[in-house]
Every structure is written in C-alpha cells, then in structure tokens.
Design a protein around this motif. Structure first.
Motif, PDB file in Angstrom:
ATOM      1  N   SER A   1       0.812  -1.222   0.000  1.00 16.64           N
ATOM      2  CA  SER A   1       0.000   0.000   0.000  1.00 16.64           C
ATOM      3  C   SER A   1       0.846   1.272   0.000  1.00 16.64           C
ATOM      4  CB  SER A   1      -0.969   0.007   1.182  1.00 16.64           C
ATOM      5  OG  SER A   1      -0.269   0.146   2.402  1.00 16.64           O
ATOM      6  N   ASP A   2       2.161   1.141   0.213  1.00  8.50           N
ATOM      7  CA  ASP A   2       3.067   2.296   0.164  1.00  8.50           C
ATOM      8  C   ASP A   2       3.474   2.644  -1.259  1.00  8.50           C
ATOM      9  OD1 ASP A   2       3.067   2.562   2.925  1.00  8.50           O
ATOM     10  OD2 ASP A   2       4.849   1.297   3.182  1.00  8.50           O
ATOM     11  N   TYR A   3       3.035   1.852  -2.229  1.00  6.04           N
ATOM     12  CA  TYR A   3       3.389   2.043  -3.640  1.00  6.04           C
ATOM     13  C   TYR A   3       2.158   2.424  -4.439  1.00  6.04           C
ATOM     14  CZ  TYR A   3       7.796  -0.306  -2.589  1.00  6.04           C
ATOM     15  OH  TYR A   3       9.010  -0.647  -2.061  1.00  6.04           O
ATOM     16  N   SER A   4       2.384   3.101  -5.549  1.00  8.28           N
ATOM     17  CA  SER A   4       1.280   3.400  -6.460  1.00  8.28           C
ATOM     18  C   SER A   4       1.137   2.250  -7.449  1.00  8.28           C
ATOM     19  CB  SER A   4       1.549   4.703  -7.218  1.00  8.28           C
ATOM     20  OG  SER A   4       2.597   4.533  -8.146  1.00  8.28           O
TER      21      SER A   4
ATOM     22  N   LYS B   1      -5.537  -9.084 -10.755  1.00 11.21           N
ATOM     23  CA  LYS B   1      -5.700 -10.052  -9.667  1.00 11.21           C
ATOM     24  C   LYS B   1      -5.255  -9.458  -8.338  1.00 11.21           C
ATOM     25  CE  LYS B   1      -5.244 -14.139 -12.555  1.00 11.21           C
ATOM     26  NZ  LYS B   1      -4.445 -15.320 -12.883  1.00 11.21           N
ATOM     27  N   LEU B   2      -4.174  -8.707  -8.373  1.00  8.83           N
ATOM     28  CA  LEU B   2      -3.665  -8.074  -7.161  1.00  8.83           C
ATOM     29  C   LEU B   2      -4.657  -7.028  -6.639  1.00  8.83           C
ATOM     30  CD1 LEU B   2      -1.393  -7.778  -5.138  1.00  8.83           C
ATOM     31  CD2 LEU B   2      -0.290  -6.181  -6.701  1.00  8.83           C
ATOM     32  N   LYS B   3      -5.202  -6.222  -7.527  1.00  7.62           N
ATOM     33  CA  LYS B   3      -6.176  -5.205  -7.109  1.00  7.62           C
ATOM     34  C   LYS B   3      -7.427  -5.844  -6.524  1.00  7.62           C
ATOM     35  CE  LYS B   3      -6.955  -2.033 -10.235  1.00  7.62           C
ATOM     36  NZ  LYS B   3      -6.984  -1.219 -11.463  1.00  7.62           N
ATOM     37  N   ASP B   4      -7.896  -6.931  -7.116  1.00 15.14           N
ATOM     38  CA  ASP B   4      -9.063  -7.641  -6.576  1.00 15.14           C
ATOM     39  C   ASP B   4      -8.767  -8.167  -5.177  1.00 15.14           C
ATOM     40  OD1 ASP B   4     -10.386  -7.141  -8.960  1.00 15.14           O
ATOM     41  OD2 ASP B   4     -10.093  -9.178  -9.753  1.00 15.14           O
ATOM     42  N   HIS B   5      -7.581  -8.733  -4.997  1.00 14.91           N
ATOM     43  CA  HIS B   5      -7.189  -9.270  -3.695  1.00 14.91           C
ATOM     44  C   HIS B   5      -7.076  -8.150  -2.659  1.00 14.91           C
ATOM     45  CE1 HIS B   5      -5.383 -12.114  -0.907  1.00 14.91           C
ATOM     46  NE2 HIS B   5      -4.404 -11.244  -0.700  1.00 14.91           N
ATOM     47  N   MET B   6      -6.490  -7.036  -3.060  1.00 14.69           N
ATOM     48  CA  MET B   6      -6.347  -5.903  -2.150  1.00 14.69           C
ATOM     49  C   MET B   6      -7.711  -5.351  -1.750  1.00 14.69           C
ATOM     50  SD  MET B   6      -3.066  -3.999  -3.883  1.00 14.69           S
ATOM     51  CE  MET B   6      -2.931  -2.683  -2.667  1.00 14.69           C
ATOM     52  N   LYS B   7      -8.624  -5.282  -2.721  1.00 11.93           N
ATOM     53  CA  LYS B   7      -9.965  -4.771  -2.432  1.00 11.93           C
ATOM     54  C   LYS B   7     -10.674  -5.657  -1.406  1.00 11.93           C
ATOM     55  CE  LYS B   7     -14.178  -3.277  -4.747  1.00 11.93           C
ATOM     56  NZ  LYS B   7     -14.857  -3.108  -6.039  1.00 11.93           N
TER      57      LYS B   7
END
Length: 79
Positions: free
Chosen positions: A45-48, A65-71
């Motif tokens: 979360s410290d990165y864009s 996939k990463l954005k879905d997991h983060m959400k």
C-alpha cells in the motif's frame, strides 16, 4: 556421458515468504515484489499502481488479480 541438466541449470532462488500472494498472482510477479522487499499488503500500500506496473514480471493480468485481492482485504495503492 552427458551432464544432467540439474547440475548445469542449478538455480537457488528461495522466496522468504513464499505464502505471500501465493495462488493469487503468478511467480514472476511475486518475485518482482520480493526484489522490492514487498512481502505484505501493508508494504504494498506504500506504492502506487504505476510503480508496481513498472516492475519486471508484472502485467495487466497480475495487476488486476492483485487489485481484486487488495480490495477484498480493504487495502489500496497510494495515490
């Protein structure tokens, strides 16, 4: 007698936190995060999104996939 491929192509790559995002994104993308010392969603979360996409091994599929997991875990990239 021919040498075995194992002795010729020995690769000793150990992922310290091999469970981080295992089954979520492919190994090349996980290795890219590992090279940057990113081994948790908090560090991620410290990165864009743009910074992560510049990493070798990351593509649109891994990012989605990463954005879905983060959400799912209520974490987001920095703006």
């Amino acid at each position: 007698m021919a040498k075995s491929l194992v002795s010729i192509c020995a690769v000793n790559h150990v992922i310290k936190n091999s469970n981080f995002l295992s089954g979520i994104i492919a190994l090349p993308a996980r290795r890219a995060l590992e090279r940057e010392k990113i081994d948790s969603l908090e560090k991620l979360s410290d990165y864009s999104e743009e910074e992560i996409m510049k990493l070798h091994g990351f593509g649109r599929n891994a990012m989605q996939k990463l954005k879905d997991h983060m959400k799912e875990h209520r974490v987001s990239f920095k703006n």
